[in-house]
Structure formats: C-alpha cells, structure tokens
Scaffold this motif. Structure first.
Motif, PDB file in Angstrom:
ATOM      1  N   HIS A 184       0.847  -1.199   0.000  1.00  0.00           N
ATOM      2  CA  HIS A 184       0.000   0.000   0.000  1.00  0.00           C
ATOM      3  C   HIS A 184       0.883   1.249   0.000  1.00  0.00           C
ATOM      4  O   HIS A 184       1.720   1.429   0.901  1.00  0.00           O
ATOM      5  CB  HIS A 184      -0.911   0.010   1.224  1.00  0.00           C
ATOM      6  CG  HIS A 184      -2.048   0.969   1.109  1.00  0.00           C
ATOM      7  ND1 HIS A 184      -1.876   2.341   1.105  1.00  0.00           N
ATOM      8  CD2 HIS A 184      -3.384   0.768   0.960  1.00  0.00           C
ATOM      9  CE1 HIS A 184      -3.028   2.942   0.991  1.00  0.00           C
ATOM     10  NE2 HIS A 184      -3.967   2.005   0.886  1.00  0.00           N
ATOM     11  N   PRO A 185       0.719   2.125  -0.975  1.00  0.00           N
ATOM     12  CA  PRO A 185       1.602   3.295  -1.085  1.00  0.00           C
ATOM     13  C   PRO A 185       1.515   4.267   0.085  1.00  0.00           C
ATOM     14  O   PRO A 185       2.425   5.069   0.294  1.00  0.00           O
ATOM     15  CB  PRO A 185       1.145   3.951  -2.390  1.00  0.00           C
ATOM     16  CG  PRO A 185      -0.255   3.471  -2.598  1.00  0.00           C
ATOM     17  CD  PRO A 185      -0.290   2.087  -2.056  1.00  0.00           C
ATOM     18  N   LEU A 186       0.427   4.211   0.860  1.00  0.00           N
ATOM     19  CA  LEU A 186       0.271   5.138   1.974  1.00  0.00           C
ATOM     20  C   LEU A 186       0.321   4.439   3.332  1.00  0.00           C
ATOM     21  O   LEU A 186      -0.108   5.007   4.344  1.00  0.00           O
ATOM     22  CB  LEU A 186      -1.052   5.904   1.830  1.00  0.00           C
ATOM     23  CG  LEU A 186      -1.164   6.818   0.603  1.00  0.00           C
ATOM     24  CD1 LEU A 186      -2.517   7.500   0.571  1.00  0.00           C
ATOM     25  CD2 LEU A 186      -0.040   7.848   0.580  1.00  0.00           C
ATOM     26  N   SER A 187       0.839   3.219   3.368  1.00  0.00           N
ATOM     27  CA  SER A 187       0.979   2.521   4.646  1.00  0.00           C
ATOM     28  C   SER A 187       2.064   3.198   5.481  1.00  0.00           C
ATOM     29  O   SER A 187       2.906   3.950   4.977  1.00  0.00           O
ATOM     30  CB  SER A 187       1.352   1.060   4.411  1.00  0.00           C
ATOM     31  OG  SER A 187       2.644   0.954   3.830  1.00  0.00           O
ATOM     32  N   ASP A 188       2.061   2.913   6.771  1.00  0.00           N
ATOM     33  CA  ASP A 188       3.045   3.532   7.662  1.00  0.00           C
ATOM     34  C   ASP A 188       4.473   3.124   7.307  1.00  0.00           C
ATOM     35  O   ASP A 188       5.394   3.939   7.397  1.00  0.00           O
ATOM     36  CB  ASP A 188       2.737   3.158   9.118  1.00  0.00           C
ATOM     37  CG  ASP A 188       1.478   3.823   9.626  1.00  0.00           C
ATOM     38  OD1 ASP A 188       1.430   5.063   9.623  1.00  0.00           O
ATOM     39  OD2 ASP A 188       0.536   3.108  10.002  1.00  0.00           O
ATOM     40  N   ILE A 189       4.656   1.868   6.909  1.00  0.00           N
ATOM     41  CA  ILE A 189       6.010   1.422   6.580  1.00  0.00           C
ATOM     42  C   ILE A 189       6.530   2.152   5.344  1.00  0.00           C
ATOM     43  O   ILE A 189       7.705   2.520   5.261  1.00  0.00           O
ATOM     44  CB  ILE A 189       6.064  -0.114   6.395  1.00  0.00           C
ATOM     45  CG1 ILE A 189       7.514  -0.603   6.321  1.00  0.00           C
ATOM     46  CG2 ILE A 189       5.270  -0.566   5.179  1.00  0.00           C
ATOM     47  CD1 ILE A 189       8.297  -0.436   7.584  1.00  0.00           C
ATOM     48  N   ARG A 190       5.641   2.391   4.369  1.00  0.00           N
ATOM     49  CA  ARG A 190       6.043   3.157   3.186  1.00  0.00           C
ATOM     50  C   ARG A 190       6.334   4.616   3.565  1.00  0.00           C
ATOM     51  O   ARG A 190       7.305   5.219   3.105  1.00  0.00           O
ATOM     52  CB  ARG A 190       4.954   3.094   2.122  1.00  0.00           C
ATOM     53  CG  ARG A 190       4.849   1.773   1.384  1.00  0.00           C
ATOM     54  CD  ARG A 190       6.051   1.551   0.462  1.00  0.00           C
ATOM     55  NE  ARG A 190       5.851   0.430  -0.431  1.00  0.00           N
ATOM     56  CZ  ARG A 190       5.548   0.530  -1.716  1.00  0.00           C
ATOM     57  NH1 ARG A 190       5.390   1.713  -2.266  1.00  0.00           N
ATOM     58  NH2 ARG A 190       5.404  -0.557  -2.449  1.00  0.00           N
ATOM     59  N   LYS A 191       5.464   5.198   4.406  1.00  0.00           N
ATOM     60  CA  LYS A 191       5.671   6.584   4.836  1.00  0.00           C
ATOM     61  C   LYS A 191       6.992   6.733   5.572  1.00  0.00           C
ATOM     62  O   LYS A 191       7.685   7.757   5.442  1.00  0.00           O
ATOM     63  CB  LYS A 191       4.521   7.028   5.742  1.00  0.00           C
ATOM     64  CG  LYS A 191       3.191   7.232   5.033  1.00  0.00           C
ATOM     65  CD  LYS A 191       2.117   7.639   6.031  1.00  0.00           C
ATOM     66  CE  LYS A 191       0.763   7.822   5.361  1.00  0.00           C
ATOM     67  NZ  LYS A 191      -0.282   8.163   6.364  1.00  0.00           N
ATOM     68  N   LEU A 192       7.346   5.720   6.361  1.00  0.00           N
ATOM     69  CA  LEU A 192       8.612   5.762   7.082  1.00  0.00           C
ATOM     70  C   LEU A 192       9.784   5.880   6.106  1.00  0.00           C
ATOM     71  O   LEU A 192      10.685   6.707   6.286  1.00  0.00           O
ATOM     72  CB  LEU A 192       8.748   4.503   7.943  1.00  0.00           C
ATOM     73  CG  LEU A 192       9.947   4.388   8.874  1.00  0.00           C
ATOM     74  CD1 LEU A 192       9.610   3.492  10.055  1.00  0.00           C
ATOM     75  CD2 LEU A 192      11.177   3.847   8.159  1.00  0.00           C
ATOM     76  N   PHE A 193       9.761   5.055   5.053  1.00  0.00           N
ATOM     77  CA  PHE A 193      10.840   5.111   4.068  1.00  0.00           C
ATOM     78  C   PHE A 193      10.821   6.431   3.302  1.00  0.00           C
ATOM     79  O   PHE A 193      11.876   7.022   3.040  1.00  0.00           O
ATOM     80  CB  PHE A 193      10.739   3.930   3.102  1.00  0.00           C
ATOM     81  CG  PHE A 193      11.285   2.645   3.648  1.00  0.00           C
ATOM     82  CD1 PHE A 193      12.636   2.501   3.901  1.00  0.00           C
ATOM     83  CD2 PHE A 193      10.447   1.571   3.906  1.00  0.00           C
ATOM     84  CE1 PHE A 193      13.151   1.320   4.413  1.00  0.00           C
ATOM     85  CE2 PHE A 193      10.949   0.384   4.415  1.00  0.00           C
ATOM     86  CZ  PHE A 193      12.307   0.262   4.673  1.00  0.00           C
ATOM     87  N   TYR A 194       9.639   6.896   2.912  1.00  0.00           N
ATOM     88  CA  TYR A 194       9.556   8.153   2.179  1.00  0.00           C
ATOM     89  C   TYR A 194      10.116   9.307   3.010  1.00  0.00           C
ATOM     90  O   TYR A 194      10.902  10.134   2.519  1.00  0.00           O
ATOM     91  CB  TYR A 194       8.104   8.468   1.801  1.00  0.00           C
ATOM     92  CG  TYR A 194       7.461   7.500   0.838  1.00  0.00           C
ATOM     93  CD1 TYR A 194       8.216   6.797  -0.094  1.00  0.00           C
ATOM     94  CD2 TYR A 194       6.083   7.284   0.858  1.00  0.00           C
ATOM     95  CE1 TYR A 194       7.622   5.910  -0.980  1.00  0.00           C
ATOM     96  CE2 TYR A 194       5.475   6.397  -0.030  1.00  0.00           C
ATOM     97  CZ  TYR A 194       6.252   5.711  -0.944  1.00  0.00           C
ATOM     98  OH  TYR A 194       5.668   4.832  -1.812  1.00  0.00           O
ATOM     99  N   SER A 195       9.699   9.388   4.266  1.00  0.00           N
ATOM    100  CA  SER A 195      10.093  10.525   5.094  1.00  0.00           C
ATOM    101  C   SER A 195      11.592  10.537   5.362  1.00  0.00           C
ATOM    102  O   SER A 195      12.215  11.603   5.390  1.00  0.00           O
ATOM    103  CB  SER A 195       9.319  10.521   6.418  1.00  0.00           C
ATOM    104  OG  SER A 195       9.673   9.399   7.209  1.00  0.00           O
ATOM    105  N   THR A 196      12.179   9.360   5.565  1.00  0.00           N
ATOM    106  CA  THR A 196      13.594   9.305   5.914  1.00  0.00           C
ATOM    107  C   THR A 196      14.512   9.345   4.700  1.00  0.00           C
ATOM    108  O   THR A 196      15.610   9.921   4.769  1.00  0.00           O
ATOM    109  CB  THR A 196      13.904   8.040   6.725  1.00  0.00           C
ATOM    110  OG1 THR A 196      13.496   6.880   5.985  1.00  0.00           O
ATOM    111  CG2 THR A 196      13.188   8.061   8.060  1.00  0.00           C
TER     112      THR A 196
END
Length: 358
Positions: A184-196
């Motif tokens: 899922h493109p908006l899952s927390d694990i994806r958001k973690l990678f995007y933000s960092t």
C-alpha cells in the motif's frame, strides 16, 4: 571577471551535480520495492541508502571447507522428482547455500550475484537487535527489560511508547498504531521510508509522531517500528549505533569472513528494523554459531543471551501460535529442531539443531 565567471560556472555545475545525485538517490529509494528493480536493489542496498560499515575482526579466517563429495541436487516433491536448478529458477532465488559439519555442500549464485555479494536480510535485523538488547542487559547497560523505553529515550515520552516496557516492544506488543502493508503506497512502513530517504527526515522524528491504539502487552501486532525503538534504546544505553555494537559484540566475535553493512537514514541513524547486508557465507557463519554446539566457531553465546531473556511462552500474545512445537522469542522462530530467521520477499535462514540431522 573571467575568474568570477569560471567560479560561477563551476558552482552552477556542482549544484546541478548535487541535484542530479539527490534525484538518483531518491529514485532508487522510491522504487526500492518495484518488481523490476528489487533483485538489483536488494544486492546493492548501500547504493540505495546510506549505510554504516559492520566490521569483522582484523584477521578473519575461512569458516568453511568445500565438501569432498558431490551432493545429489534432485528431490521428490508430491511424488515427482524435481531438480534444485528448477526450484531456484522458479522461485527467482538469488543465492542459495547449504552447510553441514562446517562443509559447503551446495553454493549457488544467480541473477548477477556472487560470493562477494552482500545480500540484504530485511527483518533478520530484528533478531539481531533483540540479541543486542540481551547483551546490553547482561553488561548492565540496560538495567531490565521491564524498564520503560522512554527511561532511555526521553524523546519518546510524548509518543505511543510512553511507559511501554522494553519487554513489550521486544514481543511486538507495544500497542503502537502502525500499518505494515508494503504493497500500500500510503501505509506507515512506506511513509517511514519516504520521510527518511526521500524527504531526508530523521527516523527518530517519525517514531515520535506515532500514536497507540491499545494498551501495551495485551496483543501481538507485527510492527517494524517497535524494533526501531529498541535500536534507539540501544543507542542511548551504549553510546553507539546498534550497527557498531553489533560489530563489537557479535560480528567480530563470530569471526565473519567479510565486513557487512547496516543501512541508515540520511542523518546517520541505523534503520534498526531492517537493512543489514552480508554475504551468504557469513549468514551461514551466523547460523552455525546460533545453535551448533559442536561447531568450531569462536563464539556461540549471542543467541542464548539475546532470546533466553524471553524464555517464557508468549502464546497469549501470538494468537496464531498455538502449536506445542513452536515458540517465538526475541525475534527468533523456534520449531523443535530448527531455528528459522525469515525476511520479506522470500529470504530464509534455517538452522537445524539435531545432531544427527539429514
């Protein structure tokens, strides 16, 4: 005037180069899980993300010898004879090694890999971090796994981890609200990678922003961020990044053949929940040191220290773990005669503990 123009041209060129480099970095990070790039990315994670070197001893020795006899590479499956080559190709396996009695029975490399390739092992880092927590307790750097994590990391006092014991985080029962869906493109694990990795934010800041949705210790829920919190505890308790502590307490002591590396955010903080990379042979060294008491390895102590802190059954937390031959302790899946370390996208390290195993 000409000098000024030359300097301005050089500065502009440097700026373009930096922007281009950042664009390539961000593209590799953003497409990390793409079906078309996973194989190449997972073999070169130090080119996708920043990383800390995990040094082995100054004089590492060769851990294994080549077997003197050839192994039959065929097997029966559902009554039909199959070949190992067919299996490896069907499963898009990139590396495969079998060790018995300190001899290499089989060693195969595919899809551009070789014996020097450092393969990423994703969530195996969670097991490594749990072992490091045990070592830190043994050394007195962490007083007890009953201590709340914000005792060591005060920045977490206003987060989902306020007053959450280290033990609950080890068991992934912290109560944090965290979606682990990689697809899922908006899952927390994806958001973690995007933000960092894309937006260059500290992973510490992301962890501090999370909230909880249940009391800790009441329910198991797989959440990679729990292990990231353990890494933060280790960093504050030991004064070094978990990767450096791992190098000191485990990698050098098991006499790994080659250095490994551990991925970080762009601020230099280890991604404790994932990101460790090593050669196949050194993963095999780790497996041999886990439970082979007859092994000639120099150090076999890190697993008992790490997971025996959680010696009690955690069946109440693991709702689907009700078989008597299975237990989960500190990141290690234990099934009677074998210990299994698994990671996303099909990676497995099996260690058989029976003396007369076949």
């Amino acid at each position: 005037m000409n000098i000024r123009k030359a300097l301005a041209t050089l500065a502009a060129g440097a700026s373009v180069a930096i922007v281009g480099y950042k664009a390539i970095q961000n593209w590799k990070a953003a497409t990390l899980f793409s079906e078309h790039s996973r194989i190449e990315r997972f073999q070169h994670m130090n080119e996708v993300m920043p990383s800390n070197l995990v040094k082995t001893s100054e004089t590492p020795s060769q851990a294994f010898e080549n077997a003197t006899t050839q192994v039959n590479k065929s097997y029966l499956y559902k009554g039909k004879e199959q070949t190992l080559d067919h299996f490896l190709n069907k499963t898009t396996t990139t590396g495969f090694i079998v060790i018995k009695d300190n001899q290499i029975l089989l060693e195969e490399y595919l899809h551009g890999s070789d014996e020097h390739t450092r393969f990423t092992s994703w969530s195996v880092a969670k097991s490594m971090v749990s072992a490091l927590i045990g070592i830190a307790v043994d050394e007195g750097k962490i007083q007890s796994i009953q201590d709340p994590v914000d005792q060591y990391v005060p920045e977490l006092a206003n987060s989902a981890y306020r007053n959450v014991p280290i033990e609950h985080v080890l068991l992934m029962a912290s109560g944090v609200r965290f979606n682990e869906d990689y697809s899922h493109p908006l899952s927390d694990i994806r958001k973690l990678f995007y933000s960092t990795l894309v937006f260059n934010q500290s992973i510490d800041n992301y962890v501090q922003s999370l909230s909880s949705n249940r009391l800790s210790g009441t329910m198991y829920r797989y959440a990679s961020v729990d292990t990231q919190v353990l890494g933060m505890v280790l960093r504050e308790a030991t004064g070094v990044q978990p990767s450096e502590y791992f190098s000191q307490k485990i990698w050098k002591k098991i006499d790994a053949e080659r250095d490994g590396y551990w991925n970080t955010d762009r601020k230099g903080n280890d991604l404790s929940f994932c990101g460790f990379s090593a050669t196949l042979r050194d993963y095999a060294v780790s497996g041999s040191c886990i439970c082979n008491k007859e092994s000639g390895m120099k150090n076999k102590l890190f697993l008992p220290i790490g997971f025996l802190l959680l010696h009690k059954s955690v069946t109440l937390l693991f709702a689907n773990n009700r078989r008597s031959d299975t237990n989960i302790n500190g990141g290690f899946l234990i099934k009677r005669t074998k210990i299994i370390l698994r990671w996303v996208y099909g990676g497995n390290l099996y260690t058989f503990t029976q003396k007369n195993r076949r």
